[in-house]
Design a protein around this motif. Structure first.
Motif, PDB file in Angstrom:
ATOM      1  N   UNK A   1      -5.285  94.537  60.092  1.00 39.61           N
ATOM      2  CA  UNK A   1      -5.454  95.501  59.005  1.00 39.61           C
ATOM      3  C   UNK A   1      -4.302  95.271  58.027  1.00 39.61           C
ATOM      4  N   UNK A   2      -4.616  95.177  56.743  1.00 38.76           N
ATOM      5  CA  UNK A   2      -3.583  95.012  55.720  1.00 38.76           C
ATOM      6  C   UNK A   2      -3.671  96.192  54.761  1.00 38.76           C
ATOM      7  N   UNK A   3      -2.597  96.966  54.699  1.00 38.05           N
ATOM      8  CA  UNK A   3      -2.585  98.148  53.823  1.00 38.05           C
ATOM      9  C   UNK A   3      -1.573  97.935  52.705  1.00 38.05           C
TER      10      UNK A   3
ATOM     11  N   UNK B   1       1.748  96.744  54.647  1.00 39.41           N
ATOM     12  CA  UNK B   1       1.760  96.659  56.108  1.00 39.41           C
ATOM     13  C   UNK B   1       0.646  95.719  56.586  1.00 39.41           C
ATOM     14  N   UNK B   2       1.001  94.869  57.524  1.00 43.84           N
ATOM     15  CA  UNK B   2      -0.031  94.061  58.204  1.00 43.84           C
ATOM     16  C   UNK B   2       0.062  94.372  59.688  1.00 43.84           C
ATOM     17  N   UNK B   3      -1.017  94.870  60.241  1.00 42.26           N
ATOM     18  CA  UNK B   3      -1.017  95.239  61.658  1.00 42.26           C
ATOM     19  C   UNK B   3      -2.040  94.400  62.400  1.00 42.26           C
ATOM     20  N   UNK B   4      -1.578  93.716  63.430  1.00 44.26           N
ATOM     21  CA  UNK B   4      -2.471  92.911  64.269  1.00 44.26           C
ATOM     22  C   UNK B   4      -2.929  93.765  65.448  1.00 44.26           C
ATOM     23  N   UNK B   5      -4.156  93.524  65.909  1.00 48.56           N
ATOM     24  CA  UNK B   5      -4.638  94.314  67.023  1.00 48.56           C
ATOM     25  C   UNK B   5      -5.399  93.455  68.036  1.00 48.56           C
ATOM     26  N   UNK B   6      -5.572  94.014  69.191  1.00 48.95           N
ATOM     27  CA  UNK B   6      -6.421  93.374  70.201  1.00 48.95           C
ATOM     28  C   UNK B   6      -7.435  94.425  70.674  1.00 48.95           C
TER      29      UNK B   6
ATOM     30  N   UNK C   1      -3.146  98.378  68.315  1.00 55.36           N
ATOM     31  CA  UNK C   1      -2.167  97.598  67.556  1.00 55.36           C
ATOM     32  C   UNK C   1      -1.182  96.916  68.500  1.00 55.36           C
ATOM     33  N   UNK C   2      -0.903  95.642  68.236  1.00 57.31           N
ATOM     34  CA  UNK C   2       0.088  94.923  69.055  1.00 57.31           C
ATOM     35  C   UNK C   2       1.343  94.596  68.252  1.00 57.31           C
ATOM     36  N   UNK C   3       1.131  94.164  67.001  1.00 59.73           N
ATOM     37  CA  UNK C   3       2.270  93.823  66.129  1.00 59.73           C
ATOM     38  C   UNK C   3       2.062  94.505  64.776  1.00 59.73           C
ATOM     39  N   UNK C   4       3.094  95.183  64.318  1.00 60.53           N
ATOM     40  CA  UNK C   4       3.022  95.827  63.002  1.00 60.53           C
ATOM     41  C   UNK C   4       4.145  95.266  62.137  1.00 60.53           C
ATOM     42  N   UNK C   5       3.763  94.658  61.011  1.00 58.25           N
ATOM     43  CA  UNK C   5       4.754  94.122  60.076  1.00 58.25           C
ATOM     44  C   UNK C   5       4.795  95.003  58.830  1.00 58.25           C
ATOM     45  N   UNK C   6       5.999  95.290  58.383  1.00 58.33           N
ATOM     46  CA  UNK C   6       6.174  96.135  57.194  1.00 58.33           C
ATOM     47  C   UNK C   6       6.970  95.358  56.147  1.00 58.33           C
ATOM     48  N   UNK C   7       6.515  95.436  54.895  1.00 55.42           N
ATOM     49  CA  UNK C   7       7.134  94.646  53.835  1.00 55.42           C
ATOM     50  C   UNK C   7       7.610  95.561  52.696  1.00 55.42           C
TER      51      UNK C   7
ATOM     52  N   UNK D   1      10.263  94.577  58.298  1.00 55.50           N
ATOM     53  CA  UNK D   1      10.375  95.023  59.696  1.00 55.50           C
ATOM     54  C   UNK D   1       9.182  94.533  60.491  1.00 55.50           C
ATOM     55  N   UNK D   2       9.426  94.275  61.750  1.00 58.86           N
ATOM     56  CA  UNK D   2       8.331  93.899  62.645  1.00 58.86           C
ATOM     57  C   UNK D   2       8.486  94.677  63.951  1.00 58.86           C
ATOM     58  N   UNK D   3       7.400  95.346  64.324  1.00 63.83           N
ATOM     59  CA  UNK D   3       7.393  96.128  65.572  1.00 63.83           C
ATOM     60  C   UNK D   3       6.445  95.445  66.547  1.00 63.83           C
ATOM     61  N   UNK D   4       6.944  95.184  67.746  1.00 62.42           N
ATOM     62  CA  UNK D   4       6.118  94.563  68.787  1.00 62.42           C
ATOM     63  C   UNK D   4       5.882  95.579  69.886  1.00 62.42           C
TER      64      UNK D   4
END
Lengths: 168, 142
Positions: free
Chosen positions: A53-55, A73-78, A86-92, A109-112
């Motif tokens: 998801x890209x917000x 924000x780019x959030x990867x999910x499984x 959500x598994x990885x959330x990147x914030x720009x 920022x990157x949250x794992x």
């Protein structure tokens, strides 16, 4: 006698009202803190092939750990048990993360989720009720309650905050 | 003799030109004929099933307006439902050939992550991407 009974009745009603009001407040507060969400002012793209998801535009992301704000924000999910997680959330850009009584700021920022670590890079600051520290890179280990703050030169460690009484 | 041949040649040339003109006229008329033969079909309380990249998608609306063989408009309260998502909105346009659906009106989407609300959307089904526009609120399942 009737007057006394009337006032007792009034007092009883007043107490009951207060009690119901407190119950409602507690219920609302509980719900407000338990809700996870993504909010954005401009757009959101759901890419099911890339599982992301890209917000964009004043993004607000909240989970059960922290609340974060950024421009993008780019959030990867499984998929787990027929649900997306959500598994990885990147914030720009203009990243602000509020975790309990601490506020982390940075350019990226990157949250794992797996290790529950937030890593911030670029013009990083960490603010708590007692201190304000700045640097280039911040690694916040939520589970172990560790904060590692590095300067621009990665070899020189500015400060390591350790809390042995980790309770997360 | 030469004059007669020249006259015959001129006549043949004129006939050929007339034939060419008639052919061009007929070809020019053909698209107009196609255009006029199209009919808009309107159906009330419509529901149907479409096979797309996301699998079988159930679509429905208060009213269906068929623009042509490729394009339909879902008028009023409308929905698109499949295994991946459920999209609820109003006035959704669908391009069946390109597997694109879109709307500029408020939309609610339920998927495996949670419930999303936006002010519009464009679903590129063949690419597996949905673009949501305007203020977005995405409540994530606990």
């Amino acid at each position: 006698m009737k007057v006394r009974y009337f006032f007792l009745e009034q007092l009883n009603l007043l107490l009951m009202n207060k009690f119901i009001y407190l119950l409602v407040l507690l219920f609302l507060k509980f719900n407000a803190y338990s809700e996870s969400y993504v909010k954005a002012d401009d757009s959101l793209i759901w890419d099911s092939n890339d599982q992301s998801y890209t917000a964009r535009g004043d993004v607000e992301f909240k989970n059960d750990q922290f609340i974060a704000f950024s421009d993008k924000m780019i959030a990867k999910y499984i998929e787990e048990n027929n649900e997306e997680v959500f598994t990885i959330v990147e914030l720009f850009e203009n990243v602000v993360i509020e975790f309990k009584d601490e506020v982390f700021k940075g350019n990226y920022a990157i949250y794992t989720r797996d290790n529950n670590i937030i890593k911030l890079i670029g013009n990083v600051s960490i603010k708590s009720p007692t201190r304000l520290l700045t640097g280039y890179e911040l690694i916040a280990d939520i589970d172990n309650n560790k904060r590692i703050l590095n300067s621009a030169d990665n070899d020189s460690l500015v400060e390591v905050l350790l809390d042995d009484n980790a309770n997360n | 003799m030469i004059n007669q041949l020249s006259k015959k040649f001129t006549t043949i040339l004129i006939l050929l030109l007339l034939g060419l003109q008639a052919t061009i006229y007929l070809y020019n008329q053909k698209p107009l004929y196609v255009s006029f033969s199209k009919k808009n079909i309107t159906v009330e309380n419509f529901s149907s099933i479409v096979l797309s990249n996301s699998g079988i998608t159930k679509i429905g609306s208060e009213k269906l307006n068929k623009i042509d063989d490729k394009n339909i408009d879902l008028i009023g309260e409308s929905y698109l439902e499949n295994d991946e998502y459920k999209i609820y909105g109003e006035n959704i346009s669908i391009n069946l050939a390109d597997e694109i659906s879109y709307s500029d009106e408020a939309v609610k989407v339920i998927n495996k992550m949670g419930t999303l609300k936006a002010e519009g959307f464009k679903n590129l089904d063949y690419e597996g991407k949905i673009f949501f526009s305007g203020a977005i609120e995405f409540i994530i399942n606990e």
